[in-house]
Design an enzyme around this catalytic site. Structure first.
Site, PDB file in Angstrom:
ATOM      1  N   HIS A  26       0.746  -1.248   0.085  1.00 32.02           N
ATOM      2  CA  HIS A  26       0.010   0.084   0.096  1.00 32.02           C
ATOM      3  C   HIS A  26       0.783   1.335  -0.038  1.00 32.02           C
ATOM      4  O   HIS A  26       0.413   2.252   0.334  1.00 32.02           O
ATOM      5  CB  HIS A  26      -1.128   0.101   1.085  1.00 32.02           C
ATOM      6  CG  HIS A  26      -0.427   0.138   2.328  1.00 32.02           C
ATOM      7  ND1 HIS A  26      -1.011  -0.550   3.618  1.00 32.02           N
ATOM      8  CD2 HIS A  26       0.594   0.572   3.044  1.00 32.02           C
ATOM      9  CE1 HIS A  26      -0.232  -0.291   4.880  1.00 32.02           C
ATOM     10  NE2 HIS A  26       0.741   0.460   4.486  1.00 32.02           N
ATOM     11  N   HIS A  85      10.732  -3.011   3.602  1.00 33.02           N
ATOM     12  CA  HIS A  85      11.088  -1.820   3.673  1.00 33.02           C
ATOM     13  C   HIS A  85      11.476  -1.155   4.898  1.00 33.02           C
ATOM     14  O   HIS A  85      10.906  -1.698   6.086  1.00 33.02           O
ATOM     15  CB  HIS A  85       9.966  -0.691   2.750  1.00 33.02           C
ATOM     16  CG  HIS A  85       8.633  -0.767   3.668  1.00 33.02           C
ATOM     17  ND1 HIS A  85       7.838  -1.780   3.820  1.00 33.02           N
ATOM     18  CD2 HIS A  85       7.978   0.363   4.166  1.00 33.02           C
ATOM     19  CE1 HIS A  85       6.713  -1.531   4.489  1.00 33.02           C
ATOM     20  NE2 HIS A  85       6.859  -0.159   4.716  1.00 33.02           N
ATOM     21  N   GLU A  99       4.654  -4.763   9.041  1.00 33.32           N
ATOM     22  CA  GLU A  99       3.097  -4.499   8.783  1.00 33.32           C
ATOM     23  C   GLU A  99       2.347  -5.776   8.289  1.00 33.32           C
ATOM     24  O   GLU A  99       1.352  -5.829   7.950  1.00 33.32           O
ATOM     25  CB  GLU A  99       3.035  -3.273   8.226  1.00 33.32           C
ATOM     26  CG  GLU A  99       3.203  -3.245   6.713  1.00 33.32           C
ATOM     27  CD  GLU A  99       3.213  -2.045   6.129  1.00 33.32           C
ATOM     28  OE1 GLU A  99       3.148  -0.964   6.950  1.00 33.32           O
ATOM     29  OE2 GLU A  99       3.439  -1.654   5.003  1.00 33.32           O
TER      30      GLU A  99
END
Length: 432
Positions: free
Chosen positions: A12, A193, A240
């Site tokens: 996202h 990331h 996440e």
């Protein structure tokens, strides 16, 4: 009954939305993003889901640390695109399926997930970045959404295993919804990331592909990986990906219809489409769904037999949100002054209906309860109006204050939540 027709997993990163908004479809650096999402768009066009249940995390836009929940389910009717600092993206609002949301929320609480619920909060790139490249949205979105915000920014945060169990509960919830709906689960976030500290810019494409393999074929191997280990392998913010486990828990054995991966800048962008391998026997699903619906209603079973009793359910919360939101402003001293000096102007600003204006103006305490106002906002209106709680209680029972006080052990007691209560307040017994 509602059916989960399949699932989508997607990064996202705001990079996705940037590339779309900047018209980078033909730019060699960005074109792979659009190529990766084209099969997803085709699948959505073919399957035509009625609702997307979107699992995402907010990026300190609509959810701040004054109240930060592990799991927050959107139960509202409309979701705008959030302003994340430079103005909102030019996207139409997404509309919620409030009835399904209420059912799912009640089912999850019945299954002992301590959910938070939200309305009237805009959604940031965690939701709209992938949606905007998956779906046409010229003027309107072709599907309703049910947003589930997972609190992965502040630790302790939900584990991969807890998220997987939530997904299993979501499947029970969706499948027990009585209306025929096609629901697709969309999990967002990741992959590798890190965006903060001296390790910013860390990526690990080898781990990203290993994660995708395990996610599809052996998800149980991911459930005991800690946040620290996810961070070590994929960068801190990649933890996440526990949100993907919510979606995986809602599915059974899956086949992957499409999978792509591209690392253009800071985040490994992955997207995949899954469908369940097998379809359960319809009678088995129907029996399980009936049992789940009974389970959902267990705690309030029989409440309708209590005369003059109105539980503040999710349905009442959504239906009466506007008037409750208006009255909640009475905790603000500046609003209280505007309310006292020019109530009609405050009604106009809030967009209250004629019925809502009349209920408030007449201080129709019983009528407001029937309409859906929660009592604890009535006592705030009472405090501002110089009306004691006892006056409100009596009015709701259809009694005079004198008659009501005769039923109390301290018949002369008067009080309210006003800060100056007991220090010279003159009770008006009605609107001032």
């Amino acid at each position: 009954m509602a059916t989960i027709i399949g699932a989508i997993a997607s990064s996202h990163t705001p990079t996705i939305g940037f590339a779309l908004d900047a018209g980078k479809q033909q730019d060699p650096a960005w074109a792979p993003i659009f190529a990766a999402y084209a099969p997803v768009s085709e699948w959505l066009q073919q399957k035509k889901p009625d609702v997307l249940l979107v699992i995402y995390n907010d990026h300190v836009t609509s959810f701040f640390f004054d109240h930060y929940s592990a799991f927050a389910l959107g139960i509202g009717e409309k979701y705008e695109a959030a302003d994340e600092g430079g103005g909102p993206r030019n996207l139409p609002p997404a509309y919620g399926h409030a009835e399904l949301a209420r059912h799912v929320g009640a089912s999850l609480v019945a299954d002992e997930f301590d959910m938070s619920f939200f309305q009237d909060k805009p959604l940031d790139h965690g939701c709209f970045s992938p949606m905007s490249v998956m779906l046409p949205h010229d003027g309107a979105w072709p599907v309703k959404i049910l947003p589930l915000q997972v609190g992965v920014l502040q630790f302790p945060a939900p584990s991969a295993r807890r998220c997987f169990k939530l997904g299993q509960a979501i499947r029970r919830a969706v499948e027990s919804y009585p209306e025929d709906l096609k629901v697709a689960i969309v999990a967002t976030g990741g992959l590798s990331h890190q965006v903060h500290g001296e390790r910013a810019g860390f990526n690990n494409t080898t781990w990203d592909h290993e994660f995708l393999d395990l996610f599809e074929r052996e998800p149980q191997k991911l459930l005991d990986i800690t946040h620290a280990e996810f961070a070590r392998r994929g960068g801190f913010e990649s933890a996440e990906v526990v949100m993907w486990m919510v979606m995986r828990g809602a599915m059974g054995d899956v086949r992957c219809l499409h999978r792509d991966y591209y690392l253009p800048s800071m985040t490994g962008i992955a997207v995949a489409v899954y469908e369940n391998v097998a379809t359960e026997d319809a009678d088995v699903v129907a029996a399980r769904s009936a049992q789940q619906r009974a389970h959902i209603g267990h705690q309030l079973k029989g409440i309708d037999d209590l005369e003059g009793t109105y539980p503040f359910t999710l349905e009442r919360s959504v239906r009466a949100y506007r008037i409750n939101s208006y009255l909640h402003q009475l905790i603000d001293p500046a609003f209280r002054e505007r309310f006292r000096s020019d109530p009609a102007a405050t009604y106009d600003a809030a967009g209250l209906t004629d019925e809502e204006r009349d209920l408030i103006s007449r201080r129709d305490w019983r009528g407001m309860i029937h309409y859906g106002v929660i009592f604890f906002l009535l006592e705030k209106l009472g405090a501002v109006s110089g009306v004691s709680n006892l006056h409100i209680y009596a009015a709701m029972r259809g009694q005079s204050l004198e008659d009501f006080q005769k039923t109390r052990n301290a018949p002369g007691a008067l009080y309210s939540v006003a800060g100056d209560a007991g220090s010279g307040t003159q009770w008006a017994g009605g609107k001032p």
